[in-house]
Design a protein around this motif. Structure first.
Motif, PDB file in Angstrom:
ATOM      1  N   ASP A  94     -25.962  -9.983  28.056  1.00  0.00           N
ATOM      2  CA  ASP A  94     -25.711  -9.757  26.605  1.00  0.00           C
ATOM      3  C   ASP A  94     -26.630 -10.491  25.665  1.00  0.00           C
ATOM      4  OD1 ASP A  94     -24.366 -11.791  27.345  1.00  0.00           O
ATOM      5  OD2 ASP A  94     -22.638 -11.511  26.282  1.00  0.00           O
ATOM      6  N   PHE A  95     -27.163 -11.768  26.033  1.00  0.00           N
ATOM      7  CA  PHE A  95     -27.862 -12.696  25.221  1.00  0.00           C
ATOM      8  C   PHE A  95     -29.445 -12.481  25.400  1.00  0.00           C
ATOM      9  CE2 PHE A  95     -26.491 -15.059  29.061  1.00  0.00           C
ATOM     10  CZ  PHE A  95     -27.413 -15.690  29.548  1.00  0.00           C
ATOM     11  N   GLY A  96     -29.699 -11.746  26.262  1.00  0.00           N
ATOM     12  CA  GLY A  96     -31.315 -11.353  26.507  1.00  0.00           C
ATOM     13  C   GLY A  96     -31.698 -11.036  27.676  1.00  0.00           C
ATOM     14  N   ALA A  97     -32.891 -11.212  28.269  1.00  0.00           N
ATOM     15  CA  ALA A  97     -33.615 -10.723  29.517  1.00  0.00           C
ATOM     16  C   ALA A  97     -34.186 -11.950  29.939  1.00  0.00           C
ATOM     17  CB  ALA A  97     -34.551  -9.692  29.087  1.00  0.00           C
ATOM     18  N   PHE A  98     -33.756 -11.936  31.516  1.00  0.00           N
ATOM     19  CA  PHE A  98     -34.600 -12.905  32.271  1.00  0.00           C
ATOM     20  C   PHE A  98     -35.786 -12.316  32.964  1.00  0.00           C
ATOM     21  CE2 PHE A  98     -30.199 -14.722  32.149  1.00  0.00           C
ATOM     22  CZ  PHE A  98     -30.760 -15.982  31.951  1.00  0.00           C
ATOM     23  N   VAL A  99     -36.764 -12.855  33.097  1.00  0.00           N
ATOM     24  CA  VAL A  99     -38.260 -12.411  33.319  1.00  0.00           C
ATOM     25  C   VAL A  99     -38.779 -13.410  34.191  1.00  0.00           C
ATOM     26  CG1 VAL A  99     -40.457 -11.646  32.535  1.00  0.00           C
ATOM     27  CG2 VAL A  99     -38.538 -11.447  30.936  1.00  0.00           C
ATOM     28  N   ARG A 100     -39.218 -12.629  35.466  1.00  0.00           N
ATOM     29  CA  ARG A 100     -39.904 -13.353  36.621  1.00  0.00           C
ATOM     30  C   ARG A 100     -41.486 -13.455  36.144  1.00  0.00           C
ATOM     31  NH1 ARG A 100     -37.608 -13.181  41.621  1.00  0.00           N
ATOM     32  NH2 ARG A 100     -36.040 -14.443  40.224  1.00  0.00           N
ATOM     33  N   ILE A 101     -41.629 -14.897  35.883  1.00  0.00           N
ATOM     34  CA  ILE A 101     -43.228 -15.047  35.434  1.00  0.00           C
ATOM     35  C   ILE A 101     -43.641 -15.917  36.747  1.00  0.00           C
ATOM     36  CG2 ILE A 101     -43.085 -14.673  33.023  1.00  0.00           C
ATOM     37  CD1 ILE A 101     -42.484 -17.675  32.786  1.00  0.00           C
ATOM     38  N   GLY A 102     -44.378 -15.347  37.695  1.00  0.00           N
ATOM     39  CA  GLY A 102     -44.969 -16.087  38.813  1.00  0.00           C
ATOM     40  C   GLY A 102     -43.689 -16.622  39.506  1.00  0.00           C
ATOM     41  N   PRO A 103     -43.725 -17.642  40.190  1.00  0.00           N
ATOM     42  CA  PRO A 103     -42.739 -18.058  40.933  1.00  0.00           C
ATOM     43  C   PRO A 103     -41.369 -18.793  39.981  1.00  0.00           C
ATOM     44  CG  PRO A 103     -44.444 -19.977  40.775  1.00  0.00           C
ATOM     45  CD  PRO A 103     -44.824 -18.703  39.996  1.00  0.00           C
ATOM     46  N   GLU A 131     -32.929   0.298  15.384  1.00  0.00           N
ATOM     47  CA  GLU A 131     -34.049   1.032  14.420  1.00  0.00           C
ATOM     48  C   GLU A 131     -34.928   2.055  15.242  1.00  0.00           C
ATOM     49  OE1 GLU A 131     -33.728   1.424  11.028  1.00  0.00           O
ATOM     50  OE2 GLU A 131     -31.940   0.199  11.038  1.00  0.00           O
ATOM     51  N   SER A 132     -35.768   1.365  16.034  1.00  0.00           N
ATOM     52  CA  SER A 132     -36.675   1.991  16.772  1.00  0.00           C
ATOM     53  C   SER A 132     -36.440   2.757  17.970  1.00  0.00           C
ATOM     54  CB  SER A 132     -37.991   0.904  17.140  1.00  0.00           C
ATOM     55  OG  SER A 132     -37.401   0.161  18.045  1.00  0.00           O
ATOM     56  N   ASN A 133     -35.365   2.484  18.471  1.00  0.00           N
ATOM     57  CA  ASN A 133     -34.737   2.978  19.748  1.00  0.00           C
ATOM     58  C   ASN A 133     -35.416   2.477  21.048  1.00  0.00           C
ATOM     59  OD1 ASN A 133     -32.117   4.156  20.394  1.00  0.00           O
ATOM     60  ND2 ASN A 133     -33.372   6.346  20.661  1.00  0.00           N
ATOM     61  N   LYS A 134     -36.260   1.498  20.963  1.00  0.00           N
ATOM     62  CA  LYS A 134     -36.987   0.862  21.976  1.00  0.00           C
ATOM     63  C   LYS A 134     -35.951   0.237  23.116  1.00  0.00           C
ATOM     64  CE  LYS A 134     -41.185  -0.634  19.829  1.00  0.00           C
ATOM     65  NZ  LYS A 134     -42.086  -1.629  19.220  1.00  0.00           N
ATOM     66  N   SER A 135     -36.107   0.101  24.416  1.00  0.00           N
ATOM     67  CA  SER A 135     -35.307  -0.292  25.517  1.00  0.00           C
ATOM     68  C   SER A 135     -35.786  -1.176  26.339  1.00  0.00           C
ATOM     69  CB  SER A 135     -34.535   0.898  26.007  1.00  0.00           C
ATOM     70  OG  SER A 135     -35.348   1.575  26.855  1.00  0.00           O
ATOM     71  N   LEU A 136     -35.193  -2.061  26.746  1.00  0.00           N
ATOM     72  CA  LEU A 136     -35.447  -3.232  27.838  1.00  0.00           C
ATOM     73  C   LEU A 136     -34.797  -3.086  28.989  1.00  0.00           C
ATOM     74  CD1 LEU A 136     -37.816  -5.272  28.181  1.00  0.00           C
ATOM     75  CD2 LEU A 136     -36.494  -6.909  27.241  1.00  0.00           C
ATOM     76  N   ASP A 137     -35.350  -2.688  30.052  1.00  0.00           N
ATOM     77  CA  ASP A 137     -34.449  -2.359  31.314  1.00  0.00           C
ATOM     78  C   ASP A 137     -34.955  -3.333  32.290  1.00  0.00           C
ATOM     79  OD1 ASP A 137     -32.753   0.172  30.888  1.00  0.00           O
ATOM     80  OD2 ASP A 137     -34.566   0.481  30.003  1.00  0.00           O
ATOM     81  N   GLU A 138     -34.000  -3.594  33.618  1.00  0.00           N
ATOM     82  CA  GLU A 138     -34.410  -4.264  34.625  1.00  0.00           C
ATOM     83  C   GLU A 138     -35.696  -3.536  35.352  1.00  0.00           C
ATOM     84  OE1 GLU A 138     -31.499  -5.480  37.772  1.00  0.00           O
ATOM     85  OE2 GLU A 138     -30.018  -6.042  36.247  1.00  0.00           O
ATOM     86  N   GLY A 139     -36.619  -4.147  35.607  1.00  0.00           N
ATOM     87  CA  GLY A 139     -37.735  -3.730  36.251  1.00  0.00           C
ATOM     88  C   GLY A 139     -38.939  -3.363  35.371  1.00  0.00           C
TER      89      GLY A 139
END
Length: 191
Positions: A94-103, A131-139
C-alpha cells in the motif's frame, strides 16, 4: 554500480583439498567466506573474479591446513545516489513498490511513482494512477533513480544485512518509470 576492487587476505586451504588446483580452491573458499557481506564503502560482495597473487602456504601447529596470503580481485555492487537503475517490481504494497535492482532491493514510495495521485488496488496488488490510469504491477520492468542510499555495514555473512540497507527510488522524472510508459512518452514526443 558494480566495482572491481583488489583485496589482501589470508585463505585457509584444508588438507583434503591439497590435491585440487590451488587457485580454484582459494577462489571457492574466498567466495564462501565473503558471500553476502556488506561493506559501507564497497557495497555488497558479489564474487571473487581472480587471484592476482598467492603466497607460499604456512602451517600452524595443531591445524593441518595451509594458510596462504592472497591478493584477489572482487566484484561489489553499490548503488550510488542519483544513479539510474533498472529493475523488476517484485512486490506491491500500500505504501509503494519494491524493485529488485541487481542483487539488492529498492523502494519506490507511492509519492515517487508518478506526478499523478496513486491508489493501491489490494485485489489486483497494483498501484494505479488516478488521472492517467497508469498501473504498476509485480513483474513490471522499470527505470528509476536512486534518491537515497543507506548501506548498513555488517561483517556477518547474512542476507538480513541487505534488508537493513535502504535504497529509495523515484520515477518522477523524464525517461523514468515503467518501460512501457517511457516508450509511450517517446512516441508522443515524436509526433
Amino acid at each position: 554500480m558494480y566495482y572491481k576492487t583488489k583485496i589482501e587476505d589470508t585463505v585457509r586451504i584444508p588438507p583434503y583439498k591439497f590435491d585440487e588446483p590451488l587457485n580454484k580452491v582459494a577462489i571457492q573458499t574466498l567466495n564462501e567466506t565473503y558471500e553476502g557481506r556488506l561493506d559501507k564503502k564497497l557495497g555488497l560482495f558479489i564474487c571473487v573474479n581472480d587471484i592476482d597473487e598467492i603466497g607460499e602456504g604456512k602451517l600452524i601447529m595443531g591445524d593441518g591446513a595451509a594458510y596462504h596470503n592472497v591478493v584477489f580481485e572482487a566484484l561489489f555492487f553499490k548503488p550510488e545516489q542519483y544513479e539510474i537503475l533498472e529493475g523488476e517490481v517484485i512486490e506491491i504494497v500500500d505504501f509503494g513498490a519494491f524493485v529488485r535492482i541487481g542483487p539488492m532491493d529498492g523502494l519506490i514510495h507511492v509519492s515517487q511513482v508518478t506526478d499523478d495521485y496513486i491508489n493501491f488496488d489490494a485485489k489486483r496488488g497494483a498501484l494505479i494512477a488516478k488521472e492517467s490510469n497508469k498501473s504498476l504491477d509485480e513483474g513490471d520492468l522499470v527505470r528509476a533513480r536512486a534518491v537515497s542510499v543507506s548501506i548498513k555495514d555488517e561483517s556477518t555473512n547474512n542476507m538480513e544485512n541487505t534488508r537493513k540497507s535502504k535504497i529509495g527510488l523515484t520515477m518522477r522524472q523524464n525517461n523514468l518509470g515503467r518501460f512501457e510508459w517511457i516508450e509511450e512518452a517517446k512516441q508522443k514526443s515524436m509526433g
